[in-house]
Design an enzyme around this catalytic site. Structure first.
Site, PDB file in Angstrom:
ATOM      1  N   ASP A   1       0.830  -1.198   0.000  1.00 21.83           N
ATOM      2  CA  ASP A   1       0.000   0.000   0.000  1.00 21.83           C
ATOM      3  C   ASP A   1       0.866   1.249   0.000  1.00 21.83           C
ATOM      4  O   ASP A   1       2.027   1.212   0.426  1.00 21.83           O
ATOM      5  CB  ASP A   1      -0.880   0.040   1.251  1.00 21.83           C
ATOM      6  CG  ASP A   1      -2.197  -0.690   1.079  1.00 21.83           C
ATOM      7  OD1 ASP A   1      -2.998  -0.657   2.011  1.00 21.83           O
ATOM      8  OD2 ASP A   1      -2.413  -1.285   0.011  1.00 21.83           O
TER       9      ASP A   1
ATOM     10  N   LYS B   1      -4.216   2.717  -2.985  1.00 17.89           N
ATOM     11  CA  LYS B   1      -5.599   3.193  -2.983  1.00 17.89           C
ATOM     12  C   LYS B   1      -5.553   4.662  -2.599  1.00 17.89           C
ATOM     13  O   LYS B   1      -5.503   5.001  -1.417  1.00 17.89           O
ATOM     14  CB  LYS B   1      -6.454   2.404  -1.990  1.00 17.89           C
ATOM     15  CG  LYS B   1      -6.641   0.945  -2.350  1.00 17.89           C
ATOM     16  CD  LYS B   1      -7.534   0.251  -1.332  1.00 17.89           C
ATOM     17  CE  LYS B   1      -7.754  -1.213  -1.684  1.00 17.89           C
ATOM     18  NZ  LYS B   1      -8.612  -1.899  -0.703  1.00 17.89           N
TER      19      LYS B   1
ATOM     20  N   MET C   1      -9.915   8.295   8.748  1.00 19.65           N
ATOM     21  CA  MET C   1     -10.471   8.470   7.401  1.00 19.65           C
ATOM     22  C   MET C   1     -11.641   9.455   7.406  1.00 19.65           C
ATOM     23  O   MET C   1     -12.634   9.256   6.715  1.00 19.65           O
ATOM     24  CB  MET C   1     -10.925   7.115   6.826  1.00 19.65           C
ATOM     25  CG  MET C   1      -9.807   6.097   6.716  1.00 19.65           C
ATOM     26  SD  MET C   1     -10.367   4.481   6.118  1.00 19.65           S
ATOM     27  CE  MET C   1     -11.231   3.860   7.577  1.00 19.65           C
TER      28      MET C   1
END
Length: 247
Positions: A41, A63, A178
């Site tokens: 990632d 991502k 997030m």
């Protein structure tokens, strides 16, 4: 643990911590050094990739919010494909695989295909970011617990399963991951559900990296302060008395 002698490899789910390579565990670093394939990632401690063994394959499955995106289904397929081919596969990501890291889904996909899985826990940003900013999530005179939630869906979204009213009155430190884009809605909902508008709050960005910075305020203005400071993901927000802590 070495790959089995039956032709199957193994998948090792490695939590890389918040970004500082020094916060990757010894076991995690050993897994990186001995991997045949690394599925990585963007928030993983990428500098440790300098220590991969010669010939190891590194696969970028970044991502990026509103940018490059590798579907989780494809990531699962990669882990299974390489594991079934007899390779030692390391799934390296930031934080901890089992704290909003979808590690459970990856384990299930491998288990369904008969690929052995091992887990190396990582330091979650939910804990590391506040600590690196000098914010203890628990403090004997201030709070007796903390709650970690995902803020990727705002209050009122049909897909949200969070009880924001309960969170507003829980009396624990609230850690929002997030949640940069949804922070205005989240903070407004917390106040609307009875949280004192003067409750201390802080947003910590790029925890563990040279670019780390934090913004302090109250629950009724931390969203505006975060926006004014130009904070972008990755960032976490802490709401509760401890966010006003000064050592």
């Amino acid at each position: 643990m070495l790959p089995g002698g039956d032709g199957r490899g193994e998948v090792v789910l490695v939590g890389g911590g918040p970004g500082d390579p020094g916060l990757l565990t010894v076991a995690g670093l050993e897994a990186v050094r001995t991997a045949d394939v690394l599925v990585v990632d963007r928030l993983a401690p990428l500098s440790v990739l300098q220590q991969v063994r010669p010939g190891a394959e590194v696969i970028d499955v970044a991502k990026i919010p509103r940018g490059t995106f590798t579907p989780q289904e494809r990531i699962n397929e990669l882990l299974v494909e390489h594991g079934l081919a007899g390779r030692r596969v390391v799934r390296l990501k930031g934080g901890d695989n089992f704290v909003f890291g979808r590690g459970g889904e990856e384990w299930q996909a491998c288990a369904a295909a008969g690929v052995p899985v091992r887990v190396v826990p990582g330091v979650s940003s939910a804990i590391a970011a506040p600590a690196l900013a000098g914010i203890p999530l628990t403090h004997r005179q201030l709070t007796q617990g903390f709650t970690v939630v995902s803020g990727h869906l705002p209050p009122g979204d049909p897909g949200s399963t969070l009880d924001w009213a309960a969170l507003a009155r829980a009396g624990t430190t609230l850690v929002v991951l997030m949640g940069v884009a949804t922070l205005p809605a989240i903070c407004a909902e917390l106040v609307a559900q009875g949280m004192d508008p003067a409750t201390p709050a802080a947003t910590v960005a790029d925890a563990g990296l040279p670019s780390q910075r934090d913004v302090r305020g109250r629950v009724d203005d931390i969203a505006a302060r975060t926006l004014e400071a130009g904070i972008r993901p990755p960032a976490i927000t802490v709401v509760g008395a401890v966010a006003g802590f000064r050592p």
